[in-house]
Design a protein around this motif. Structure first.
Motif, short mmCIF file in Angstrom:
data_model
loop_
_atom_site.label_atom_id
_atom_site.label_comp_id
_atom_site.label_asym_id
_atom_site.label_seq_id
_atom_site.Cartn_x
_atom_site.Cartn_y
_atom_site.Cartn_z
N ALA A 182 -0.42 -6.98 -5.82
CA ALA A 182 -0.26 -6.41 -4.48
C ALA A 182 1.11 -5.76 -4.38
CB ALA A 182 -0.42 -7.49 -3.42
N LEU A 183 1.14 -4.51 -3.91
CA LEU A 183 2.40 -3.81 -3.69
C LEU A 183 2.83 -3.91 -2.24
CD1 LEU A 183 1.78 -0.53 -5.74
CD2 LEU A 183 3.05 -2.57 -6.46
N THR A 184 1.88 -3.70 -1.34
CA THR A 184 2.16 -3.80 0.10
C THR A 184 0.97 -4.41 0.81
OG1 THR A 184 1.23 -1.64 0.67
CG2 THR A 184 3.57 -1.69 0.08
N HIS A 185 1.27 -4.98 1.96
CA HIS A 185 0.23 -5.54 2.84
C HIS A 185 0.78 -5.38 4.25
CE1 HIS A 185 -2.24 -9.30 4.11
NE2 HIS A 185 -2.68 -8.19 4.64
N ASP A 186 0.20 -4.45 4.98
CA ASP A 186 0.66 -4.14 6.34
C ASP A 186 -0.54 -4.13 7.26
OD1 ASP A 186 2.16 -3.35 8.53
OD2 ASP A 186 2.22 -1.24 7.94
N GLY A 187 -0.78 -5.24 7.94
CA GLY A 187 -1.99 -5.35 8.75
C GLY A 187 -3.19 -5.30 7.83
#
Length: 109
Positions: free
Chosen positions: A30-35
């Motif tokens: 995972a690189l990003t998790h935004d909502g």
């Protein structure tokens, strides 16, 4: 969740090494998790695939290196480094042609 700048090249190299050590020839981080928005780096070795799986609500695949073949039913699309595509649904498979790295972007419930 990752904040700030992400060194994609460094992570890609690390994930390719992890894929080489994995008996299934693949790795993901995972690189990003935004909502509901997620960016995941995928490393898949030559000839390996993710296996047929359901498409999330929305998904794109951006190939950073190597080539990936996306198949859905009778249709196949080859994506080369630098290309971005919306993934087909309701299900698809992804197979590497040469060692490949890509960023999967999804909206997930």
């Amino acid at each position: 969740m990752t904040h700030g700048l992400i060194d994609v090249a460094r992570i890609a190299a690390e994930e390719l090494e992890r894929a080489r050590a994995n008996p299934h020839g693949r790795s993901a981080r995972a690189l990003t998790h935004d909502g509901r928005l997620r960016h995941t780096l995928l490393a898949i070795l030559d000839g390996e695939s993710l296996g047929e799986h359901a498409k999330p609500e929305s998904a794109t695949l951006h190939v950073l290196s190597g080539s990936l073949v996306v198949s859905s039913g009778e249709e196949e699309t080859r994506l080369e480094a630098g290309q971005l595509a919306v993934l087909p649904g309701p299900s698809h498979d992804v197979t590497a042609v040469g060692d490949a790295v890509a960023i999967l972007t999804t909206l997930a419930g």
